[in-house]
Design a protein around this motif. Structure first.
Motif, PDB file in Angstrom:
ATOM      1  N   THR A  64       0.839  -1.190   0.000  1.00  0.00           N
ATOM      2  CA  THR A  64       0.000   0.000   0.000  1.00  0.00           C
ATOM      3  C   THR A  64       0.875   1.242   0.000  1.00  0.00           C
ATOM      4  O   THR A  64       2.001   1.221   0.491  1.00  0.00           O
ATOM      5  CB  THR A  64      -0.934   0.036   1.221  1.00  0.00           C
ATOM      6  N   ARG A  80       0.376   5.144   1.178  1.00  0.00           N
ATOM      7  CA  ARG A  80      -0.493   6.058   1.912  1.00  0.00           C
ATOM      8  C   ARG A  80      -1.883   5.460   2.117  1.00  0.00           C
ATOM      9  O   ARG A  80      -2.892   6.076   1.821  1.00  0.00           O
ATOM     10  CB  ARG A  80      -0.551   7.402   1.215  1.00  0.00           C
ATOM     11  N   HIS A  81      -1.896   4.206   2.568  1.00  0.00           N
ATOM     12  CA  HIS A  81      -3.096   3.444   2.935  1.00  0.00           C
ATOM     13  C   HIS A  81      -3.991   3.095   1.750  1.00  0.00           C
ATOM     14  O   HIS A  81      -5.134   2.711   1.943  1.00  0.00           O
ATOM     15  CB  HIS A  81      -3.901   4.179   4.004  1.00  0.00           C
TER      16      HIS A  81
END
Length: 81
Positions: free
Chosen positions: A26, A28-29
């Motif tokens: 991932t 940044r999420h």
């Protein structure tokens, strides 16, 4: 005198390994890549051996921040893939 600008160091990447061996990367999420099988094993070996952020940026294709994008549009490179 000319100043040399360096590419920013990649950051914001993380990875998780699921029970079935799948690796989810991932940035940044947000999901950036999913690796399975031999590719997942090769990725895990590279993360253990080197800089994890740089390895994840390279595996997701998010490592081009410099003049590569500008050079693609240059007339000299017209017709190249």
């Amino acid at each position: 005198m000319r100043t040399i600008r360096r590419m920013p160091r990649p950051d914001g990447f993380s990875w998780t390994q699921r029970a079935d061996g799948t690796v989810l990367i991932t940035h940044r999420h947000r999901p950036a890549a999913t690796l399975r099988g031999a590719r997942a094993a090769r990725f895990l070996a590279e993360v253990d051996a080197g800089d994890a952020q740089l390895v994840m940026a390279r595996w997701t294709g998010s490592y081009r921040f410099g003049n590569e994008r500008r050079a693609r549009r240059h007339p000299r490179n017209a017709g190249r893939v």
